[in-house]
Design an enzyme around this catalytic site. Sequence first.
Site, PDB file in Angstrom:
ATOM      1  N   GLY A   1     -96.612   1.820  10.096  1.00  0.00           N
ATOM      2  CA  GLY A   1     -97.043   3.085   9.490  1.00  0.00           C
ATOM      3  C   GLY A   1     -96.026   4.201   9.677  1.00  0.00           C
ATOM      4  O   GLY A   1     -95.657   4.900   8.729  1.00  0.00           O
ATOM      5  N   ARG A   2     -95.567   4.370  10.914  1.00  0.00           N
ATOM      6  CA  ARG A   2     -94.658   5.500  11.183  1.00  0.00           C
ATOM      7  C   ARG A   2     -93.235   5.223  10.713  1.00  0.00           C
ATOM      8  O   ARG A   2     -92.357   6.068  10.865  1.00  0.00           O
ATOM      9  CB  ARG A   2     -94.697   5.853  12.670  1.00  0.00           C
ATOM     10  CG  ARG A   2     -94.399   4.705  13.608  1.00  0.00           C
ATOM     11  CD  ARG A   2     -94.787   5.054  15.037  1.00  0.00           C
ATOM     12  NE  ARG A   2     -94.641   3.943  15.948  1.00  0.00           N
ATOM     13  CZ  ARG A   2     -95.564   3.001  16.159  1.00  0.00           C
ATOM     14  NH1 ARG A   2     -96.704   3.023  15.484  1.00  0.00           N
ATOM     15  NH2 ARG A   2     -95.357   2.025  17.031  1.00  0.00           N
TER      16      ARG A   2
ATOM     17  N   LYS B   1    -102.271   1.808   4.537  1.00  0.00           N
ATOM     18  CA  LYS B   1    -101.784   0.430   4.670  1.00  0.00           C
ATOM     19  C   LYS B   1    -102.964  -0.543   4.704  1.00  0.00           C
ATOM     20  O   LYS B   1    -102.991  -1.534   3.995  1.00  0.00           O
ATOM     21  CB  LYS B   1    -100.944   0.338   5.939  1.00  0.00           C
ATOM     22  CG  LYS B   1    -100.343  -1.004   6.215  1.00  0.00           C
ATOM     23  CD  LYS B   1     -99.384  -0.924   7.390  1.00  0.00           C
ATOM     24  CE  LYS B   1     -98.983  -2.310   7.849  1.00  0.00           C
ATOM     25  NZ  LYS B   1     -98.041  -2.267   8.976  1.00  0.00           N
TER      26      LYS B   1
HETATM   27  C1  G6Q Z   1     -98.478   4.289  12.573  1.00  0.00           C
HETATM   28  C2  G6Q Z   1     -99.863   4.003  12.894  1.00  0.00           C
HETATM   29  C3  G6Q Z   1    -100.878   4.943  12.290  1.00  0.00           C
HETATM   30  C4  G6Q Z   1    -101.259   4.631  10.865  1.00  0.00           C
HETATM   31  C5  G6Q Z   1    -102.530   5.407  10.514  1.00  0.00           C
HETATM   32  C6  G6Q Z   1    -102.968   5.185   9.090  1.00  0.00           C
HETATM   33  O1  G6Q Z   1     -97.539   3.630  12.919  1.00  0.00           O
HETATM   34  O2  G6Q Z   1    -100.119   2.688  12.622  1.00  0.00           O
HETATM   35  O3  G6Q Z   1    -100.492   6.299  12.353  1.00  0.00           O
HETATM   36  O4  G6Q Z   1    -100.225   4.941   9.991  1.00  0.00           O
HETATM   37  O5  G6Q Z   1    -103.557   5.056  11.398  1.00  0.00           O
HETATM   38  O6  G6Q Z   1    -103.211   3.833   8.854  1.00  0.00           O
HETATM   39  P1  G6Q Z   1    -103.450   3.309   7.402  1.00  0.00           P
HETATM   40  O7  G6Q Z   1    -102.215   3.533   6.615  1.00  0.00           O
HETATM   41  O8  G6Q Z   1    -103.797   1.863   7.547  1.00  0.00           O
HETATM   42  O9  G6Q Z   1    -104.585   4.113   6.823  1.00  0.00           O
END
Ligand code: G6Q
Length: 545
Positions: free
Chosen positions: A273-274, A211
């Site tokens: 992200g999750r 992300k």
């Molecule tokens: C999920 C969190 C976390 C995130 C990772 C990867 O809700 O925010 O698990 O998905 O740290 O982040 P990036 O997609 O930004 O690399």
Amino acid sequence: MSDPGPPPLEQRVAWKTVRDEAERLREVHLRDLFVSDPLRAEEMTAEGGGLLLDYSKARVDGPTLDALFELADESEIWGRRDQMFAGDRINVSEDRSVLHVALRMPKERSLIVDGQDVVAEVHRVLDRMSAFSDRIRSGDWTGHTGKRIRNVVNIGIGGSDLGPVMAYEALRHYADPNLRFGFVSNIDGTDFAETTKGMDPEETLFIISSKTFTTLETMTNARTAREWSLRGLGGDEAAVAKHFVAVSTNAEGVAEFGIDTENMFGFWDWVGGRYSMDSAIGLSTMIAIGPRAFAEMLGGFHQMDEHFLSAPALENLPALHGLLAIWHSLLCRSQTVAVLPYDQYLHRFPAYLQQLTMESNGKHVRLDGSPVGVETGMIFWGEPGTNGQHSFYQLLHQGTQIVPCDFIGFTNSLNPLGEHHQILFANLLAQSAAMAFGRTTEEVRQAGSPEEQVPHRVMEGNRPSLTILADRLTPESLGSLIALYEHSVFCQGTVWGIDSFDQWGVELGKVMAVEISPLLAAEGDPGRDSSTNSLIARYRERNDA
Ligand code: G6Q
């Protein structure tokens, strides 16, 4: 941070009633609840989004359910649900909307947030993903040397990894058998080395899923992948365009890495992200199962969203599931919940749920920053049945702590082989019944056990569980199942009055790792605490590199 949420849980009238209910029901056995109400199973079964939830083996009765739904009302679950679906900024600590539900709204819908139709944007990206997936699956997209892509490797971590891995494993029955999929997440070089072992760079596509496009692990793995690729492709930088695509919200970062933003699939800061496996983060899933099956998965998510929005309280699966999780943790003083899928394809589902549940609800303050004052965020864990039965179920049946369980099963197998499925399903039913009803001293004696073994063989029962069934594991039922848990997590967080959509707790460790890393390669006093200092000294002394 304007939204203080409902008053603290301890001050809510219904919480007092729920606690009184817990006192009342603490000594009541499920055996008696079943005897006193012959229609219990019928009454305590709800259906929605293609799933059935049997909560008759939860340790509740009518008055308890009434109290729990009063708590839901007083916690403003329904109003806050509507705020989420409308795009209000319910992630208060990050001042963001929480709109994963928009990721699965049908094309003809529209949802205007900050002047943008987010549904139209979602479908623009889905259409691009579909076209790209079709090109990979048909062989129309070739690598730099003209060879067909045979390997697809997703590089990402956390929310950019756990969903894609889980979905690939869950749906591999539907996956293109001509493509091999790999998932690299860990900064440990072993992950990259073992995943790419035996892969031909000429036939390998990397999806860099991040992300932010700044995550240390992902960017390190992505650079390693680029070196690996270029090494295998004669060092021609132009090869990157054919072997790397990105999924991100950060176009600048993607371009800086050297990936053409034409080959970037975007999403938005309102997708956590999750909660992102059904966004472009699901590109590997779509390549595996094809755009049509991916659309069916989104359809399953959407069905559960609609059910959550419209089903009456006592038939509302996510609300029931979330409230019962809180209830059992209070009643049984349980700190954990076991998730037990009776389907081998779901073997990564508990790991996926760990992030969804624990990163969302492992919080110590309320929306306004005040201490939360009650236990939040149960520990979710589990393994597929029947494997777990031969390992940790002993504790579930006779241990001194009670672990509420979610049994997940399917009435049909995707691999019907002889009697396998009937036996598998019988085990699911047997385990939840054994937990609920146990075996009394008299029953053990009657079965002819030697007297000295009787106490060892008695099973007290009264161990609560929920059973979730679908007809078959399909993209659609998987989507529905995930949405059920997403909304259950939301309901739990809303009752606790916390922000289920931030994750500040993961920051400190990341910052400290960045500080410590150069100290491992340096000399002299590291200047940290004495434990860290002595472990650094050990590393310096013993590391051969
Ligand atoms: C999920 C969190 C976390 C995130 C990772 C990867 O809700 O925010 O698990 O998905 O740290 O982040 P990036 O997609 O930004 O690399």
